[in-house]
Design a protein around this motif. Structure first.
Motif, PDB file in Angstrom:
ATOM      1  N   SER A   1      29.900  35.164  36.476  1.00 36.63           N
ATOM      2  CA  SER A   1      30.565  34.068  37.179  1.00 36.63           C
ATOM      3  C   SER A   1      29.767  32.768  37.126  1.00 36.63           C
ATOM      4  CB  SER A   1      30.831  34.451  38.639  1.00 36.63           C
ATOM      5  OG  SER A   1      29.616  34.734  39.312  1.00 36.63           O
ATOM      6  N   LEU A   2      28.642  32.767  36.389  1.00 35.08           N
ATOM      7  CA  LEU A   2      27.842  31.554  36.218  1.00 35.08           C
ATOM      8  C   LEU A   2      28.293  30.814  34.963  1.00 35.08           C
ATOM      9  CD1 LEU A   2      24.315  33.069  37.036  1.00 35.08           C
ATOM     10  CD2 LEU A   2      25.953  31.997  38.614  1.00 35.08           C
TER      11      LEU A   2
ATOM     12  N   SER B   1      35.690  34.123  40.127  1.00 37.88           N
ATOM     13  CA  SER B   1      35.209  35.067  41.139  1.00 37.88           C
ATOM     14  C   SER B   1      36.060  36.325  41.160  1.00 37.88           C
ATOM     15  CB  SER B   1      35.213  34.395  42.516  1.00 37.88           C
ATOM     16  OG  SER B   1      34.366  33.267  42.532  1.00 37.88           O
ATOM     17  N   VAL B   2      37.367  36.186  40.974  1.00 39.42           N
ATOM     18  CA  VAL B   2      38.234  37.357  40.954  1.00 39.42           C
ATOM     19  C   VAL B   2      37.912  38.239  39.750  1.00 39.42           C
ATOM     20  CG1 VAL B   2      40.626  38.148  40.709  1.00 39.42           C
ATOM     21  CG2 VAL B   2      40.079  36.296  42.302  1.00 39.42           C
ATOM     22  N   GLN B   3      37.676  37.628  38.598  1.00 39.88           N
ATOM     23  CA  GLN B   3      37.306  38.413  37.419  1.00 39.88           C
ATOM     24  C   GLN B   3      36.000  39.171  37.664  1.00 39.88           C
ATOM     25  OE1 GLN B   3      37.218  35.373  34.425  1.00 39.88           O
ATOM     26  NE2 GLN B   3      39.416  35.462  34.028  1.00 39.88           N
TER      27      GLN B   3
ATOM     28  N   ARG C   1      26.892  40.118  48.149  1.00 33.91           N
ATOM     29  CA  ARG C   1      27.747  40.863  49.086  1.00 33.91           C
ATOM     30  C   ARG C   1      29.211  40.754  48.698  1.00 33.91           C
ATOM     31  NH1 ARG C   1      24.499  38.070  54.000  1.00 33.91           N
ATOM     32  NH2 ARG C   1      22.829  39.628  54.245  1.00 33.91           N
ATOM     33  N   TYR C   2      29.578  39.624  48.161  1.00 34.92           N
ATOM     34  CA  TYR C   2      30.957  39.470  47.699  1.00 34.92           C
ATOM     35  C   TYR C   2      31.285  40.536  46.656  1.00 34.92           C
ATOM     36  CZ  TYR C   2      34.767  37.797  44.790  1.00 34.92           C
ATOM     37  OH  TYR C   2      35.919  37.731  44.044  1.00 34.92           O
ATOM     38  N   GLY C   3      30.362  40.800  45.747  1.00 34.23           N
ATOM     39  CA  GLY C   3      30.596  41.840  44.748  1.00 34.23           C
ATOM     40  C   GLY C   3      30.721  43.217  45.366  1.00 34.23           C
ATOM     41  N   ILE C   4      30.007  43.454  46.463  1.00 33.62           N
ATOM     42  CA  ILE C   4      30.090  44.740  47.150  1.00 33.62           C
ATOM     43  C   ILE C   4      31.464  44.934  47.774  1.00 33.62           C
ATOM     44  CG2 ILE C   4      29.194  46.039  49.134  1.00 33.62           C
ATOM     45  CD1 ILE C   4      26.446  44.833  48.513  1.00 33.62           C
ATOM     46  N   VAL C   5      32.070  43.844  48.267  1.00 32.34           N
ATOM     47  CA  VAL C   5      33.408  43.945  48.855  1.00 32.34           C
ATOM     48  C   VAL C   5      34.368  44.587  47.850  1.00 32.34           C
ATOM     49  CG1 VAL C   5      35.342  42.648  49.819  1.00 32.34           C
ATOM     50  CG2 VAL C   5      32.997  41.952  50.360  1.00 32.34           C
ATOM     51  N   TRP C   6      34.269  44.164  46.600  1.00 34.56           N
ATOM     52  CA  TRP C   6      35.089  44.738  45.536  1.00 34.56           C
ATOM     53  C   TRP C   6      34.560  46.109  45.109  1.00 34.56           C
ATOM     54  CZ3 TRP C   6      39.525  42.892  43.195  1.00 34.56           C
ATOM     55  CH2 TRP C   6      39.873  41.551  43.435  1.00 34.56           C
ATOM     56  N   GLY C   7      33.261  46.188  44.875  1.00 34.02           N
ATOM     57  CA  GLY C   7      32.690  47.403  44.310  1.00 34.02           C
ATOM     58  C   GLY C   7      32.925  48.626  45.162  1.00 34.02           C
TER      59      GLY C   7
ATOM     60  N   ARG D   1      40.053  34.782  45.812  1.00 33.96           N
ATOM     61  CA  ARG D   1      40.818  33.541  45.633  1.00 33.96           C
ATOM     62  C   ARG D   1      40.205  32.417  46.463  1.00 33.96           C
ATOM     63  NH1 ARG D   1      42.992  34.797  40.950  1.00 33.96           N
ATOM     64  NH2 ARG D   1      44.733  36.281  41.057  1.00 33.96           N
ATOM     65  N   ARG D   2      39.735  32.739  47.656  1.00 32.52           N
ATOM     66  CA  ARG D   2      39.080  31.720  48.478  1.00 32.52           C
ATOM     67  C   ARG D   2      37.778  31.244  47.828  1.00 32.52           C
ATOM     68  NH1 ARG D   2      41.108  30.535  53.276  1.00 32.52           N
ATOM     69  NH2 ARG D   2      39.143  29.610  53.963  1.00 32.52           N
ATOM     70  N   MET D   3      37.022  32.170  47.255  1.00 32.40           N
ATOM     71  CA  MET D   3      35.782  31.764  46.593  1.00 32.40           C
ATOM     72  C   MET D   3      36.078  30.872  45.399  1.00 32.40           C
ATOM     73  SD  MET D   3      32.639  34.083  45.080  1.00 32.40           S
ATOM     74  CE  MET D   3      31.728  34.256  46.621  1.00 32.40           C
ATOM     75  N   ASP D   4      37.096  31.206  44.621  1.00 38.28           N
ATOM     76  CA  ASP D   4      37.450  30.380  43.474  1.00 38.28           C
ATOM     77  C   ASP D   4      37.923  28.994  43.898  1.00 38.28           C
ATOM     78  OD1 ASP D   4      36.798  31.988  41.285  1.00 38.28           O
ATOM     79  OD2 ASP D   4      38.638  33.147  41.477  1.00 38.28           O
ATOM     80  N   ALA D   5      38.482  28.904  45.111  1.00 33.23           N
ATOM     81  CA  ALA D   5      38.934  27.610  45.633  1.00 33.23           C
ATOM     82  C   ALA D   5      37.829  26.862  46.368  1.00 33.23           C
ATOM     83  CB  ALA D   5      40.123  27.823  46.579  1.00 33.23           C
TER      84      ALA D   5
END
Length: 395
Positions: free
Chosen positions: A72-73, A83-85, A254-260, A315-319
């Motif tokens: 995502s960098l 971020s969604v990807q 932590r955001y990645g953990i939400v998905w993982g 979606r919020r992170m991407d926005a």
């Protein structure tokens, strides 16, 4: 649309969440899912039982080749994904094993993110391209033996000697530590907490591996020992002072953990669903009994609610609208529910649920670590409690 033209109900996607994903997002998801199926799933039970990944550096290079490291960098060889990807990639990696997702999270969301956001151009040019390619593995030194949830109390110090910095201290429970080429280490200085980019070949640096773990066994976990490690002046991350630096990196991870965590839950749910349809007792598949169906229904509801929550936060992170409190909301809910899904799946599998021939117990034990690292349940409850009441109950 009439009922006759509705698509059939899909037990793997009961809410039609895939309809929220665009073709590029689906392609990223499918690429990572296929890589995990080819390179991790055939071996993961053996790696977990042995407590090691035989050639983790080769695995890192493969992850770099599919663009999963620092994905995502932007720039420096990174994929520049949304971020969604990135979240979808974390879900697919953790559906294979939490240890593989941890390798990617620590590399990209902690070590690379710290250098990308707070480093000098020279630091970025030196490290990020090789880290994105998986040629150099990174680790992130924040937690200490006596300071986990309260990093402000860290005892690792960095003192100036002439134009150099000299680092002394210990870090604990560090993913990737003993295989890393570079460590981002946080230390107390006269100016406050600062981050340092530390080549692990530096004299005085060592990273003994931690053994005898019953969780995250297919993951490298180490202690970092800094014994008068001398670094040049330009080793410090120039763009941040104070806890804001490491905490912002943790939010990204932590955001990645939400998905993982939903990946681990999905794997366990699917194992239980398949088992319930084939395992027979009292003359019919156990999936035909009301109590088993109640378990499966509740598991499906929590799993797909969690995926929806992760999608919303992405979606919020991407926005540019995602707050740290909202990430705490996601980690608290999704990891907690993922563990419960694994435990319920274990009851459906009965004695087979403890066998490594099925993924359920492996995911359950891994999630016990995910539950407490990068913020315990209690810390995220207090983050949300403060946000809801305006009152600080941390002390």
């Amino acid at each position: 649309m009439s009922a006759r033209t509705l698509p059939p109900f899909d037990p793997t996607d009961p809410l039609g969440i895939d309809d929220l994903l665009d073709p590029e997002e689906l392609a990223v998801r499918d690429t990572v899912r296929q890589w995990a199926a080819d390179r991790v799933l055939p071996h993961i039970a053996d790696w977990y039982e042995r407590g090691e990944i035989p050639d983790i550096r080769a695995l890192a290079r493969e992850l770099g080749a599919i663009g999963a490291l620092g994905m995502s960098l932007d720039g420096y060889g990174c994929a520049g994904a949304s971020s969604v990807q990135y979240g979808l990639a974390c879900l697919e990696l953790e559906a294979a094993d939490s240890g593989i997702r941890s390798l990617v999270s620590v590399q990209g969301s902690l070590a690379m993110y710290a250098i990308h956001r707070y480093g000098s151009e020279e630091q970025k040019q030196r490290w990020l391209p090789s880290m994105a390619a998986g040629e150099a593995i990174g680790c992130f030194g924040l937690t200490e033996p006596d300071h986990g949830s309260d990093p402000a109390g860290m005892r690792t110090t960095a003192k100036r000697e002439g134009t150099d910095w000299v680092l002394t201290g210990r870090k604990m429970w560090i993913t990737n530590g003993s295989v890393a080429a570079v460590a981002v280490v946080w230390a107390q200085t006269d100016e406050g907490i600062r981050g340092f980019v530390v080549p692990t070949s530096s004299p005085g640096f060592s990273a003994p591996e931690i053994h005898h773990k019953w969780s995250l066994r297919a993951s490298v976990t180490s202690e970092l020992v800094l014994d008068q490690v001398r670094l040049p002046a330009d080793a410090v991350l120039p763009e941040v002072t104070g806890l804001r630096g490491p905490l912002s990196c943790l939010s990204h991870a932590r955001y990645g953990i939400v998905w993982g965590s939903m990946g681990a839950a999905r794997s366990s749910f699917h194992a239980a669903l398949d088992y319930a349809k084939t395992r027979e007792q009292f003359g019919k598949p156990i999936g035909g009994f009301q109590l088993t169906q109640a378990k499966l229904a509740d598991m499906a509801v929590e799993l797909h609610k969690g995926v929806l929550l992760a999608h919303h936060l992405g979606r919020r992170m991407d926005a540019g609208r995602l707050r740290a409190e909202q990430i705490s909301f996601g980690k608290l809910n999704n990891v907690r529910e993922a563990i419960e899904i694994c435990r319920t799946a274990r009851t459906i599998l009965g004695a087979n649920g403890i066998s490594l021939e099925y993924p359920v117990m492996r995911h359950a034990t891994n999630l016990e670590s995910v539950l407490t690292y990068e913020g315990t349940v209690e810390m995220h409850q207090l983050v949300l409690g403060k946000a809801l009441t305006g009152l600080d109950a941390f002390r």
